[in-house]
Design an enzyme around this catalytic site. Structure first.
Site, short mmCIF file in Angstrom:
data_model
loop_
_atom_site.label_atom_id
_atom_site.label_comp_id
_atom_site.label_asym_id
_atom_site.label_seq_id
_atom_site.Cartn_x
_atom_site.Cartn_y
_atom_site.Cartn_z
N GLY A 47 0.78 -1.23 0.00
CA GLY A 47 0.00 0.00 0.00
C GLY A 47 0.81 1.28 0.00
CG HIS A 48 4.05 3.82 1.96
ND1 HIS A 48 5.36 4.23 1.79
CD2 HIS A 48 3.41 4.87 2.51
CE1 HIS A 48 5.50 5.46 2.26
NE2 HIS A 48 4.34 5.88 2.70
CG PHE A 49 3.10 5.33 -2.38
CD1 PHE A 49 1.98 5.82 -1.72
CD2 PHE A 49 4.34 5.85 -2.06
CE1 PHE A 49 2.10 6.84 -0.78
CE2 PHE A 49 4.48 6.85 -1.12
CZ PHE A 49 3.35 7.35 -0.47
#
Length: 146
Positions: A47-49
């Protein structure tokens, strides 16, 4: 100086938050040089990124704090047990100079600046190769829980 098996005996952290893979140098009461190998398999990269994987800055600070904990334990001559917790007490002057990406190796150098009344103050620098990725002053304390 310390391999992952010795680190696991001292730090309570486990996957996915254990962020020290090896200790290369340890000078009691002075400094530590530790490594974290960053791979695409780290769970935070999902999720990052998704379009550009970058290690969150707070995790770089956490990795330095874990190295600082190993230095503190060695300085005091203690082997922590399951009732010992090592907390952040403060972070000052944190600066992020370059992104940390999959395939990078973090070299965390943390020096003990002072120790008073159970509070440890450290200065930390994390590098990727020769480039500084992060610098910060860390304050930490140890507590025994019931």
């Amino acid at each position: 100086m310390l391999d992952i098996h010795q680190i696991l005996k001292q730090l309570p952290h486990r996957y996915p938050i254990l962020l020290v893979d090896r200790v290369l140098e340890l000078e009691k009461g002075k400094r530590i040089l530790a490594l974290k190998n960053v791979t695409i398999n780290e769970p935070f990269f999902t999720g990052h990124f998704p379009h550009r994987p970058v290690m969150p800055g707070v995790l770089i600070l956490e990795a330095m704090a874990q190295a600082a904990a190993l230095l503190a334990f060695d300085t005091l001559g203690v082997v922590p047990d399951d009732k010992t917790v090592y907390y952040f007490a403060g972070i000052d002057g944190a600066r992020f100079k370059r992104p940390v990406e999959p395939g990078d190796q973090l070299r965390m150098e943390v020096s003990l600046e002072r120790m008073k009344a159970g509070i440890f103050k450290f200065k930390g620098t994390t590098r990727v190769g020769e480039d500084i990725a992060c610098e910060a002053e860390l304050m930490c304390t140890m507590r025994t829980i019931a």
